[in-house]
Design an enzyme around this catalytic site. Structure first.
Site, PDB file in Angstrom:
ATOM      1  N   ALA A 114       2.390 -16.573 -11.091  1.00  0.00           N
ATOM      2  CA  ALA A 114       3.764 -15.837 -11.235  1.00  0.00           C
ATOM      3  C   ALA A 114       4.526 -16.229 -10.186  1.00  0.00           C
ATOM      4  CB  ALA A 114       3.439 -14.411 -11.514  1.00  0.00           C
ATOM      5  N   GLY A 130       0.878  -1.164   0.083  1.00  0.00           N
ATOM      6  CA  GLY A 130       0.027   0.065  -0.027  1.00  0.00           C
ATOM      7  C   GLY A 130       0.725   1.334   0.025  1.00  0.00           C
ATOM      8  N   LYS A 143       3.470 -18.439   1.334  1.00  0.00           N
ATOM      9  CA  LYS A 143       1.826 -18.570   1.320  1.00  0.00           C
ATOM     10  C   LYS A 143       1.104 -18.524   0.032  1.00  0.00           C
ATOM     11  CE  LYS A 143       0.548 -13.570   1.348  1.00  0.00           C
ATOM     12  NZ  LYS A 143      -0.042 -13.522   0.153  1.00  0.00           N
ATOM     13  N   ARG A 181      10.106 -11.168   7.173  1.00  0.00           N
ATOM     14  CA  ARG A 181       9.098 -12.195   7.050  1.00  0.00           C
ATOM     15  C   ARG A 181       9.512 -13.247   6.337  1.00  0.00           C
ATOM     16  NH1 ARG A 181       3.869  -8.723   5.269  1.00  0.00           N
ATOM     17  NH2 ARG A 181       5.329  -7.539   4.029  1.00  0.00           N
ATOM     18  N   LEU A 217      -1.018 -15.610  -8.377  1.00  0.00           N
ATOM     19  CA  LEU A 217      -0.494 -16.552  -7.634  1.00  0.00           C
ATOM     20  C   LEU A 217       0.350 -17.680  -8.554  1.00  0.00           C
ATOM     21  CD1 LEU A 217      -3.712 -18.418  -5.827  1.00  0.00           C
ATOM     22  CD2 LEU A 217      -2.103 -16.929  -4.931  1.00  0.00           C
ATOM     23  N   CYS A 257       5.627 -13.638   0.833  1.00  0.00           N
ATOM     24  CA  CYS A 257       4.543 -14.256  -0.177  1.00  0.00           C
ATOM     25  C   CYS A 257       4.719 -15.408  -0.973  1.00  0.00           C
ATOM     26  CB  CYS A 257       4.346 -13.178  -1.440  1.00  0.00           C
ATOM     27  SG  CYS A 257       3.731 -11.443  -0.586  1.00  0.00           S
ATOM     28  N   ASN A 272      -3.109  -7.326   4.523  1.00  0.00           N
ATOM     29  CA  ASN A 272      -2.438  -8.610   4.375  1.00  0.00           C
ATOM     30  C   ASN A 272      -3.410  -9.880   4.209  1.00  0.00           C
ATOM     31  OD1 ASN A 272      -3.277  -6.935   6.916  1.00  0.00           O
ATOM     32  ND2 ASN A 272      -2.700  -8.782   8.245  1.00  0.00           N
ATOM     33  N   THR A 316      -2.785  -9.994  -2.911  1.00  0.00           N
ATOM     34  CA  THR A 316      -3.153 -11.206  -3.677  1.00  0.00           C
ATOM     35  C   THR A 316      -4.029 -12.106  -2.883  1.00  0.00           C
ATOM     36  OG1 THR A 316      -0.587 -11.143  -3.800  1.00  0.00           O
ATOM     37  CG2 THR A 316      -1.401 -13.357  -4.269  1.00  0.00           C
TER      38      THR A 316
HETATM   39  P1  NAD Z   1       1.308  -5.699   5.200  1.00  0.00           P
HETATM   40  O1  NAD Z   1       0.914  -6.616   6.377  1.00  0.00           O
HETATM   41  O2  NAD Z   1       3.002  -4.965   5.288  1.00  0.00           O
HETATM   42  O3  NAD Z   1       0.423  -4.596   5.203  1.00  0.00           O
HETATM   43  C1  NAD Z   1      -0.886  -4.766   5.250  1.00  0.00           C
HETATM   44  C2  NAD Z   1      -1.509  -3.553   6.242  1.00  0.00           C
HETATM   45  O4  NAD Z   1      -3.058  -3.676   6.226  1.00  0.00           O
HETATM   46  C3  NAD Z   1      -1.377  -3.683   7.589  1.00  0.00           C
HETATM   47  O5  NAD Z   1      -0.388  -2.485   8.013  1.00  0.00           O
HETATM   48  C4  NAD Z   1      -2.462  -3.852   8.296  1.00  0.00           C
HETATM   49  O6  NAD Z   1      -2.377  -3.133   9.690  1.00  0.00           O
HETATM   50  C5  NAD Z   1      -3.493  -3.117   7.332  1.00  0.00           C
HETATM   51  N1  NAD Z   1      -4.902  -3.742   7.520  1.00  0.00           N
HETATM   52  C6  NAD Z   1      -5.406  -4.885   7.651  1.00  0.00           C
HETATM   53  N2  NAD Z   1      -6.863  -4.872   7.738  1.00  0.00           N
HETATM   54  C7  NAD Z   1      -7.165  -3.552   7.835  1.00  0.00           C
HETATM   55  C8  NAD Z   1      -8.460  -2.517   7.944  1.00  0.00           C
HETATM   56  N3  NAD Z   1      -9.522  -3.377   7.811  1.00  0.00           N
HETATM   57  N4  NAD Z   1      -8.365  -1.324   7.641  1.00  0.00           N
HETATM   58  C9  NAD Z   1      -7.436  -0.649   7.660  1.00  0.00           C
HETATM   59  N5  NAD Z   1      -5.888  -1.491   7.255  1.00  0.00           N
HETATM   60  C10 NAD Z   1      -5.913  -2.814   7.506  1.00  0.00           C
HETATM   61  O7  NAD Z   1       1.233  -6.436   3.805  1.00  0.00           O
HETATM   62  P2  NAD Z   1       2.049  -6.459   2.390  1.00  0.00           P
HETATM   63  O8  NAD Z   1       3.377  -6.897   2.428  1.00  0.00           O
HETATM   64  O9  NAD Z   1       1.607  -4.841   2.094  1.00  0.00           O
HETATM   65  O10 NAD Z   1       0.966  -7.263   1.659  1.00  0.00           O
HETATM   66  C11 NAD Z   1      -0.272  -6.840   1.342  1.00  0.00           C
HETATM   67  C12 NAD Z   1      -0.850  -7.750   0.188  1.00  0.00           C
HETATM   68  O11 NAD Z   1      -0.103  -7.534  -0.963  1.00  0.00           O
HETATM   69  C13 NAD Z   1      -0.693  -9.069   0.439  1.00  0.00           C
HETATM   70  O12 NAD Z   1      -1.920  -9.851  -0.139  1.00  0.00           O
HETATM   71  C14 NAD Z   1       0.404  -9.765  -0.267  1.00  0.00           C
HETATM   72  O13 NAD Z   1       0.310 -11.018  -0.616  1.00  0.00           O
HETATM   73  C15 NAD Z   1       0.320  -8.929  -1.262  1.00  0.00           C
HETATM   74  N6  NAD Z   1       1.617  -8.382  -2.107  1.00  0.00           N
HETATM   75  C16 NAD Z   1       2.887  -8.097  -1.247  1.00  0.00           C
HETATM   76  C17 NAD Z   1       4.197  -7.892  -1.795  1.00  0.00           C
HETATM   77  C18 NAD Z   1       5.213  -7.742  -0.643  1.00  0.00           C
HETATM   78  O14 NAD Z   1       6.449  -7.457  -1.423  1.00  0.00           O
HETATM   79  N7  NAD Z   1       5.272  -7.500   0.199  1.00  0.00           N
HETATM   80  C19 NAD Z   1       4.155  -7.912  -3.154  1.00  0.00           C
HETATM   81  C20 NAD Z   1       2.942  -7.947  -4.014  1.00  0.00           C
HETATM   82  C21 NAD Z   1       1.711  -8.358  -3.499  1.00  0.00           C
HETATM   83  C1  UGA Z   2       8.376 -11.629  -4.887  1.00  0.00           C
HETATM   84  C2  UGA Z   2       8.272 -11.433  -6.365  1.00  0.00           C
HETATM   85  O1  UGA Z   2       9.381 -11.215  -7.100  1.00  0.00           O
HETATM   86  C3  UGA Z   2       7.388 -10.274  -6.817  1.00  0.00           C
HETATM   87  O2  UGA Z   2       6.958 -10.159  -8.106  1.00  0.00           O
HETATM   88  C4  UGA Z   2       6.015 -10.311  -5.956  1.00  0.00           C
HETATM   89  O3  UGA Z   2       5.255  -9.323  -6.212  1.00  0.00           O
HETATM   90  C5  UGA Z   2       6.262 -10.495  -4.576  1.00  0.00           C
HETATM   91  O4  UGA Z   2       6.965 -11.681  -4.322  1.00  0.00           O
HETATM   92  C6  UGA Z   2       5.114 -10.725  -3.684  1.00  0.00           C
HETATM   93  O5  UGA Z   2       4.055 -11.257  -4.423  1.00  0.00           O
HETATM   94  O6  UGA Z   2       5.133 -10.644  -2.423  1.00  0.00           O
HETATM   95  P1  UGA Z   2       9.664 -10.447  -3.079  1.00  0.00           P
HETATM   96  O7  UGA Z   2       9.198 -11.668  -2.240  1.00  0.00           O
HETATM   97  O8  UGA Z   2       9.616  -8.968  -2.555  1.00  0.00           O
HETATM   98  O9  UGA Z   2       9.139 -10.407  -4.474  1.00  0.00           O
HETATM   99  O10 UGA Z   2      11.461 -10.631  -3.388  1.00  0.00           O
HETATM  100  P2  UGA Z   2      12.287 -11.611  -4.500  1.00  0.00           P
HETATM  101  O11 UGA Z   2      13.263 -10.870  -5.161  1.00  0.00           O
HETATM  102  O12 UGA Z   2      11.338 -12.292  -5.435  1.00  0.00           O
HETATM  103  O13 UGA Z   2      12.700 -12.803  -3.597  1.00  0.00           O
HETATM  104  C7  UGA Z   2      12.241 -13.700  -3.167  1.00  0.00           C
HETATM  105  C8  UGA Z   2      13.183 -14.525  -2.258  1.00  0.00           C
HETATM  106  O14 UGA Z   2      13.845 -15.470  -3.182  1.00  0.00           O
HETATM  107  C9  UGA Z   2      14.226 -14.046  -1.350  1.00  0.00           C
HETATM  108  O15 UGA Z   2      14.440 -14.687  -0.414  1.00  0.00           O
HETATM  109  C10 UGA Z   2      15.413 -13.926  -2.418  1.00  0.00           C
HETATM  110  O16 UGA Z   2      16.581 -13.919  -1.669  1.00  0.00           O
HETATM  111  C11 UGA Z   2      15.153 -15.238  -3.107  1.00  0.00           C
HETATM  112  N1  UGA Z   2      15.897 -15.411  -4.470  1.00  0.00           N
HETATM  113  C12 UGA Z   2      15.428 -14.571  -5.363  1.00  0.00           C
HETATM  114  C13 UGA Z   2      16.850 -16.259  -4.615  1.00  0.00           C
HETATM  115  O17 UGA Z   2      17.342 -16.917  -3.649  1.00  0.00           O
HETATM  116  N2  UGA Z   2      17.403 -16.494  -5.793  1.00  0.00           N
HETATM  117  C14 UGA Z   2      17.056 -15.698  -7.021  1.00  0.00           C
HETATM  118  O18 UGA Z   2      17.560 -15.815  -7.894  1.00  0.00           O
HETATM  119  C15 UGA Z   2      15.996 -14.816  -6.751  1.00  0.00           C
END
Ligand code: NAD
Ligand code: UGA
Length: 473
Positions: free
Chosen positions: A235, A21, A291, A358, A233, A288, A98, A139
């Protein structure tokens, strides 16, 4: 009430100020100065950090993020806990909450816990006014949009606002996020693609118009809702699968005399395979991959596709195995005994350039080492000390935990008098360490375990260290 000036989005609300966000809305704010963006969260501490004057206190560390925040915050980008009013005035609401794996009930250990999605949908149903486009940014399992629709249908009627002349209405869009942590700003500014799934072209086009301010049109993929939800999912599963594939081969390299770096290079040079995501390491972490694969596995099982679920589950099994075998190798190399030996851990985040821990492989490896009696001394450039200690204390319940696990603020302090140094995250600064200086302050025989293959072998060995480098003998 139509808030939207027919074909223009003016007001966005994003529910969830986390790793997705915060950065996503920051980039939209930067690229679309004519849109007002309100990011809301239930976590007041997190919101206070986003509003902190000291930009080093932002809750998410991402290269380039603080620049954008300083430019846009309080202009067209706002962080608050005022969900009610910001939902009411929004034409578009992004849900970025989340979606962790369920820990109890049906599907526990596999399915996504949709508690936070559901509560967001209920809040939207209650406070939204006029026509609102809801964008799934989190996601989600395939068909979640159906659940959201059901909630909206029921709740919207119940909380019909007084004085409204028109019923509130909604359309749902799936717009999953593909950013990777550590490169989030670059990924958002120059995405490979933007995926927009929906049922009505009016809403799809309005969301596409936001992105076309900076993303070339040909990179915007428009699909139906279910393809979009599933593609996210898939990807992540494909990316994780590549990491597990190369990690499985790292073990074979150690047994045969092949070198995983050379194998990766040779295999990845085939343009049909490609060279990305072929870097062997201690196993993938992050919130991610695990999960999302568990979720995919659950969906396959739910639809009776046992073979497909087993296929994807194997990606996770290899990942756990890779983490476990690293601690076993350390014990074996240190004469089968690490009891009361000091091990210096360099890097605790799940990858470089993020403060996110995480599912970091470091958690499992540290826990295994402590179970063998090791004393840990940890250094990470960005992860807060309390977060490391709290996390490890949860998994390693021992009355002497504080004596056995220390977090240091410098590499030298962490390394002093250690019996081994273990590199878990390849932060750039670890490549620049003066290893001769480290050699003079560690116990002998001195060991380095390089799980990221980031050190130059000949240089390290010349100094006098014993070196175990992942994926080579
Ligand atoms: P996060 O835990 O960092 O953030 C989620 C936030 O939502 C928290 O701060 C929580 O307090 C808030 N929240 C929950 N319920 C709420 C509500 N009802 N009203 C207001 N706030 C609320 O999670 P994140 O890493 O940002 O991931 C969010 C989503 O995006 C997940 O589904 C994850 O799979 C997806 N995603 C994450 C990444 C990544 O790199 N972290 C990349 C792509 C997709
Ligand atoms: C990953 C995807 O790359 C994003 O496209 C996606 O949006 C995100 O998950 C998500 O849905 O949360 P992220 O987990 O932030 O992103 O980071 P990555 O660069 O993908 O690395 C993931 C893990 O794999 C790390 O622990 C990294 O060290 C490991 N990794 C990655 C390797 O061990 N080898 C590699 O060649 C690449």
């Amino acid at each position: 009430m139509i808030k939207m000036d027919k074909n223009k989005v003016k007001n966005i609300c994003c529910i969830g100020a986390g790793y997705v966000g915060g950065p996503t809305m920051a980039v939209i704010a930067e690229k679309c100065p004519d849109i007002q963006i309100n990011v809301v969260d239930i976590d007041i501490e997190r919101i206070n950090k986003w509003n902190s004057k000291d930009l080093s206190k932002l809750p998410v560390f991402e290269p380039g993020l603080s620049n954008i925040i300083s430019k846009c915050r309080d202009n067209n980008l706002h962080f608050s806990t005022d969900t009610e009013n910001n939902i009411a005035r929004a034409d578009v609401i992004f849900i970025s909450v989340n979606t962790p794996t369920k820990t109890k009930g049906i599907g526990a250990g596999y399915a996504s816990d949709l508690t936070w999605i559901e509560s967001s949908a209920r809040q939207i149903a209650k406070f939204a006014s006029g026509h609102t486009i809801i964008v799934e940014k989190s996601t989600l399992p395939v068909k979640t949009a159906e659940t959201i629709k059901q909630i909206l249908k029921g709740e919207a009627k119940l909380h019909y606002l007084e004085g409204e002349t028109k019923e509130k209405s909604f359309s749902i869009i799936s717009n999953p996020e593909f950013l990777a942590e550590g490169t989030a700003i670059n990924d958002l500014e120059f995405p490979d693609r933007v995926l927009i799934g929906g049922e009505d072209s009016y809403s799809i086009d309005l969301i596409a118009d936001i992105y076309t301010k900076w993303v070339p049109k040909h990179k915007i993929i428009k699909t139906n809702l279910w393809s979009s939800e599933l593609s996210k999912l898939v990807a992540n599963a494909f990316l994780a699968q590549r990491v597990s594939s190369i990690n499985s081969i790292s073990a074979l390299c150690e047994s045969t005399g092949a070198d995983i770096k050379e194998v990766s290079l040779a295999v990845g040079a085939d343009h049909r395979i490609g060279d990305k995501f072929l870097k062997s390491g201690p196993g993938f972490g992050g919130s991610c991959f695990k999960k999302d694969i568990l979720n995919l596995v659950y969906l396959c099982k739910y639809y009776g596709l046992t073979q497909v679920s087993e296929y994807w589950e194997q990606v996770l099994k290899i990942n756990s195995w890779q983490q476990e075998r690293i601690s076993s190798i350390i014990v074996e190399k240190l004469f089968g005994n690490i009891n009361n030996k000091k091990i210096c851990i360099l890097g605790f985040s799940f990858k470089a350039n993020t403060n996110d821990i995480r599912e970091s492989p470091g958690i499992q490896i540290c826990k295994d080492l402590m179970n063998e009696g090791a004393l840990l001394s940890i250094f990470d450039p960005k992860v807060e000390k309390d977060i490391i200690l709290k996390t490890l204390k949860k998994s390693y319940k021992d009355k002497d935990f504080e004596k056995k696990c220390k977090v240091e603020t410098s590499i030298l302090n962490a390394a002093r008098y250690s019996d081994a140094i273990l590199i878990i995250t390849d932060w750039d600064q670890f490549r620049k360490i003066d290893w001769s200086e480290i050699f003079s302050i560690v116990n002998q025989p001195a060991w380095i375990f390089d799980t990221r293959i980031c050190l130059e072998k000949s240089y390290i060995k010349k100094i006098g260290f014993n070196l175990w480098s992942l994926g080579s003998s």
